[in-house]
Scaffold this motif. Structure first.
Motif, PDB file in Angstrom:
ATOM      1  N   MET A  76      -6.459   7.270   6.719  1.00  0.00           N
ATOM      2  CA  MET A  76      -7.231   6.234   7.304  1.00  0.00           C
ATOM      3  C   MET A  76      -7.980   6.770   5.492  1.00  0.00           C
ATOM      4  O   MET A  76      -9.096   5.774   5.370  1.00  0.00           O
ATOM      5  CB  MET A  76      -8.240   6.975   8.383  1.00  0.00           C
ATOM      6  CG  MET A  76      -7.254   7.235   9.635  1.00  0.00           C
ATOM      7  SD  MET A  76      -7.459   4.980  10.098  1.00  0.00           S
ATOM      8  CE  MET A  76      -9.729   4.842  10.856  1.00  0.00           C
ATOM      9  N   GLU A  77      -8.036   8.008   5.169  1.00  0.00           N
ATOM     10  CA  GLU A  77      -8.853   8.359   3.957  1.00  0.00           C
ATOM     11  C   GLU A  77      -7.761   8.000   2.666  1.00  0.00           C
ATOM     12  O   GLU A  77      -8.794   7.815   1.326  1.00  0.00           O
ATOM     13  CB  GLU A  77      -9.093   9.820   4.046  1.00  0.00           C
ATOM     14  CG  GLU A  77     -10.002  10.579   5.451  1.00  0.00           C
ATOM     15  CD  GLU A  77     -10.631  10.927   4.765  1.00  0.00           C
ATOM     16  OE1 GLU A  77     -11.487  11.891   3.526  1.00  0.00           O
ATOM     17  OE2 GLU A  77     -11.111  12.215   5.661  1.00  0.00           O
ATOM     18  N   ARG A  78      -7.024   7.075   2.682  1.00  0.00           N
ATOM     19  CA  ARG A  78      -6.613   6.313   1.595  1.00  0.00           C
ATOM     20  C   ARG A  78      -6.722   4.667   1.875  1.00  0.00           C
ATOM     21  O   ARG A  78      -6.997   4.690   3.135  1.00  0.00           O
ATOM     22  CB  ARG A  78      -4.650   7.344   1.751  1.00  0.00           C
ATOM     23  CG  ARG A  78      -4.692   8.690   1.438  1.00  0.00           C
ATOM     24  CD  ARG A  78      -2.941   8.649   1.286  1.00  0.00           C
ATOM     25  NE  ARG A  78      -2.885   9.879   0.809  1.00  0.00           N
ATOM     26  CZ  ARG A  78      -2.904  10.998   1.850  1.00  0.00           C
ATOM     27  NH1 ARG A  78      -3.125  11.217   2.745  1.00  0.00           N
ATOM     28  NH2 ARG A  78      -2.558  11.859   1.069  1.00  0.00           N
ATOM     29  N   PRO A  79      -6.707   4.605   0.697  1.00  0.00           N
ATOM     30  CA  PRO A  79      -6.494   3.217   0.605  1.00  0.00           C
ATOM     31  C   PRO A  79      -5.509   2.347   1.440  1.00  0.00           C
ATOM     32  O   PRO A  79      -3.829   2.774   1.169  1.00  0.00           O
ATOM     33  CB  PRO A  79      -6.397   2.547  -1.449  1.00  0.00           C
ATOM     34  CG  PRO A  79      -6.761   4.160  -1.674  1.00  0.00           C
ATOM     35  CD  PRO A  79      -5.985   4.331  -1.129  1.00  0.00           C
ATOM     36  N   ALA A  80      -6.111   1.564   1.759  1.00  0.00           N
ATOM     37  CA  ALA A  80      -4.948   0.175   3.104  1.00  0.00           C
ATOM     38  C   ALA A  80      -4.238  -0.345   2.235  1.00  0.00           C
ATOM     39  O   ALA A  80      -4.458  -1.075   1.380  1.00  0.00           O
ATOM     40  CB  ALA A  80      -5.318  -0.356   3.818  1.00  0.00           C
ATOM     41  N   PRO A  81      -2.643  -1.099   2.396  1.00  0.00           N
ATOM     42  CA  PRO A  81      -2.427  -0.271   3.642  1.00  0.00           C
ATOM     43  C   PRO A  81      -1.388   1.182   2.320  1.00  0.00           C
ATOM     44  O   PRO A  81      -1.368   1.288   2.294  1.00  0.00           O
ATOM     45  CB  PRO A  81      -1.223  -0.818   3.045  1.00  0.00           C
ATOM     46  CG  PRO A  81      -1.048  -2.059   1.743  1.00  0.00           C
ATOM     47  CD  PRO A  81      -2.561  -2.273   1.398  1.00  0.00           C
TER      48      PRO A  81
END
Length: 153
Positions: free
Chosen positions: A95-100
């Motif tokens: 959730m805290e990393r850039p998606a995807p």
């Protein structure tokens, strides 16, 4: 009946819930947010990770307990339970990393897979067990007749 898998996963879920809550509280304290996310995207993300865990875990534990009661503790059930916990642990990091990203996508995909497996197993058990169990036969009820010569006082 003792349910070692369900008890283990419920205990681990309690610990994971506290960890997720502490992450939200810590960030709120750092950012000076008392209620809600205060418009801070990172606080909102951590809150959603915590809420997401709270949304999926109860139904998983209910299914886990029901299947464990029906079939007992076995390796497949341990595997599904461990898969669920690993997926729920990966999700907040994603959730805290850039998606995807693999953590978030893998976390939710494995959560859904674990729920699908347990849900399907629960439904299958219902029909497999009912096919194995012979149907009950009605037992005739014999009613006692009241005696006509009872006296009243």
């Amino acid at each position: 009946m003792f349910l070692p898998i369900t008890l283990t996963i419920a205990g681990a879920s309690a610990l994971l819930t506290i960890w997720l809550a502490l992450r939200v509280s810590h960030l709120r304290r750092l950012r000076g947010v008392s209620i809600g996310d205060g418009g801070d995207e990172r606080v909102a993300i951590r809150m959603r990770a915590h809420a997401n865990f709270a949304e999926y875990t109860p139904i998983f534990l209910i299914l886990l307990a029901a299947v464990e009661l029906a079939v007992g503790a076995n390796l497949w059930l341990w595997g599904i339970a461990i898969l669920f916990m690993l997926s729920r642990l990966a999700h907040p990091f994603g959730m805290e990393r850039p998606a995807p990203n693999a953590f978030r996508m893998g976390g939710i995909a494995l959560t859904w897979l674990a729920l699908l497996a347990l849900g399907g197993w629960a439904i299958a058990l219902t029909y497999l067990r009912s096919a194995e169990t012979p149907q009950r036969q009605e037992v005739p009820v014999i009613k006692a007749e009241r005696s006509a010569d009872t006296t009243r006082s």
